[in-house]
Design an enzyme around this catalytic site. Structure first.
Site, PDB file in Angstrom:
ATOM      1  N   ASP A   1      42.600   7.039   4.019  1.00  0.00           N
ATOM      2  CA  ASP A   1      43.597   7.444   3.025  1.00  0.00           C
ATOM      3  C   ASP A   1      44.374   6.222   2.527  1.00  0.00           C
ATOM      4  O   ASP A   1      44.143   5.099   2.976  1.00  0.00           O
ATOM      5  CB  ASP A   1      44.512   8.551   3.556  1.00  0.00           C
ATOM      6  CG  ASP A   1      45.459   8.099   4.653  1.00  0.00           C
ATOM      7  OD1 ASP A   1      45.963   6.955   4.606  1.00  0.00           O
ATOM      8  OD2 ASP A   1      45.712   8.903   5.561  1.00  0.00           O
ATOM      9  N   PHE A   2      45.271   6.456   1.578  1.00  0.00           N
ATOM     10  CA  PHE A   2      45.913   5.341   0.864  1.00  0.00           C
ATOM     11  C   PHE A   2      46.755   4.447   1.770  1.00  0.00           C
ATOM     12  O   PHE A   2      47.100   3.324   1.393  1.00  0.00           O
ATOM     13  CB  PHE A   2      46.780   5.874  -0.296  1.00  0.00           C
ATOM     14  CG  PHE A   2      48.161   6.297   0.119  1.00  0.00           C
ATOM     15  CD1 PHE A   2      48.357   7.459   0.828  1.00  0.00           C
ATOM     16  CD2 PHE A   2      49.265   5.513  -0.182  1.00  0.00           C
ATOM     17  CE1 PHE A   2      49.614   7.859   1.230  1.00  0.00           C
ATOM     18  CE2 PHE A   2      50.545   5.897   0.220  1.00  0.00           C
ATOM     19  CZ  PHE A   2      50.710   7.079   0.930  1.00  0.00           C
TER      20      PHE A   2
END
Lengths: 157, 157, 157, 157
Positions: B30-31
């Site tokens: 994820d980011f």
């Protein structure tokens, strides 16, 4: 059984096009800091699913086959042409716009767009087929008529 | 129909425990730059699924019900206690270790671990139930016996 | 930049607990006909993320570090105890309820529940930590105070 | 740090094309009983990622910027044309075939196919761009040369 607020969750249908707002969460992003490309396909599928929902389709009932015309039916994507123009980010509120372009006996051609505000992020042309056990089936007539009416409206935009 | 190289894909079973190696891809991260927490559950499910596969379970056949003892069966997670100790990253090669701890009539208790080299990243205690239409069902006897034998071996480690 | 309707997307906060409604789509289900177990973790993460959003947290800004107190911060799940009680299905409208139970310097303990109507489907006790580069960091004070106030309200329920 | 068995995980490169075998798990399927359409994009991304890995690309290092030529680089999909011809199912062993078709300064055109045995399930034409902060960047020369050599080999097939 759908309450008014459940319907709000399904987006809105106006002038022959469907609009669904959604939020970008951790799950949608990847380590490069942006929304993962395949997440846009999930977003577009949510848009298509809710569009058909507002036209009267209960996807689970359709598949499990409650009625005469619709036992065992599901919608599957046959072809898809995608352009990823700009990235989306964590926390963004995006809008998925879905317009039917053409309706055949067993296929629907749709134009889809994912945007943020006035910025177009991703576009897609999609052909969806109605299938039963993997074989093409006629789309239920009431749905076909509703899609054709929306396609006509969308052409007039 | 499983070839030798297909079996390699399913990891290896030795001394009562199952080991599956897998790679971290964009989709798993994820980011914030690390593997998304729910991706570890997907990795652990791959481990459990391949462990049962090596004990003779064809999940699709089990669910679609080819045989007498097993029509419509599926395995579902009932409880799970997770500790996320250290992060995993893009490109990492991880190993999922699965050990049966106890086997009941309709439930399996498993210990699982996801590691990188000698570093433990995530641990889980999992109870999996055998169900049909959401109702508990007896685990097929051949599987139960194989799991109990592995649980005995794992206790001796 | 958040409009009123964007805030609607983030669920509602009342009496010390957060409620988020969401729809089950194709992407959330698996071939056994129900919602895949790890999808419930994605739903719960949406609940936690929107709960913190309504308390003033912009997750992307927090991570990218706009302000003095918060450069490079992210929230990560440290421990999670889950009970999967009943299945969810395609088309379901679910509600994720999130209540803070306790707030420490670098950790938040939350109780979460995913339900459909009056039926509890999945429950979780979650410990979330505030980290920077994988190391525990103090939770920004304004957030800690807001969480503690909600935890006090939730205890009174 | 990659051991021989880690390299096995990355598939094989021969005659200008890359082949990666993978298994279908619960997570990849949906309630209609088949592999969810966006899962094929995840499979294809694994193929592209491992293909570039075997050409010497460490995706995390590339993004985090260890070297002079490559600080902050990532590969993103710009356009994709997909045909979903036949369904895949739980437990299937699939093969992702990736062939470079053309290599430009900042873009790679690839042909991809996901198959099961001799059956083609999904095909894609993909344009991947090399970007830094969303802006097109030149592909590192060693990678460009390796891709061009493979594209020449693939044309001769």
């Amino acid at each position: 059984m759908n309450s008014a607020s459940d319907d709000l969750l399904a987006g809105e249908l106006r002038g022959g096009e469907h609009r669904l707002r959604l939020r970008v969460y951790y799950e949608d992003t990847d380590f490069s800091g942006v929304v993962y490309h395949a997440s846009f396909l999930r977003f577009m599928e949510r848009g298509r699913t809710d569009y058909l929902r507002l036209l009267g389709i209960d996807h689970r009932a359709l598949f499990e086959g409650g009625g005469a015309e619709s036992a065992g039916l599901a919608f599957v994507v046959r072809t898809m042409t995608l352009e990823f123009l700009k990235p989306a980010y964590m926390d963004d509120v995006l809008e998925v716009v879905t317009r039917p372009r053409e309706v055949g006996g067993a296929s629907i051609w749709l134009d889809q767009m994912v945007g943020r505000g006035h910025t177009v992020l991703t576009t897609a042309q999609v052909r969806v087929a109605c299938v039963e056990d993997g074989k093409a089936q006629r789309i239920p007539k009431t749905l076909r008529d509703a899609l054709a009416a929306d396609a006509a409206k969308a052409r007039d935009l």
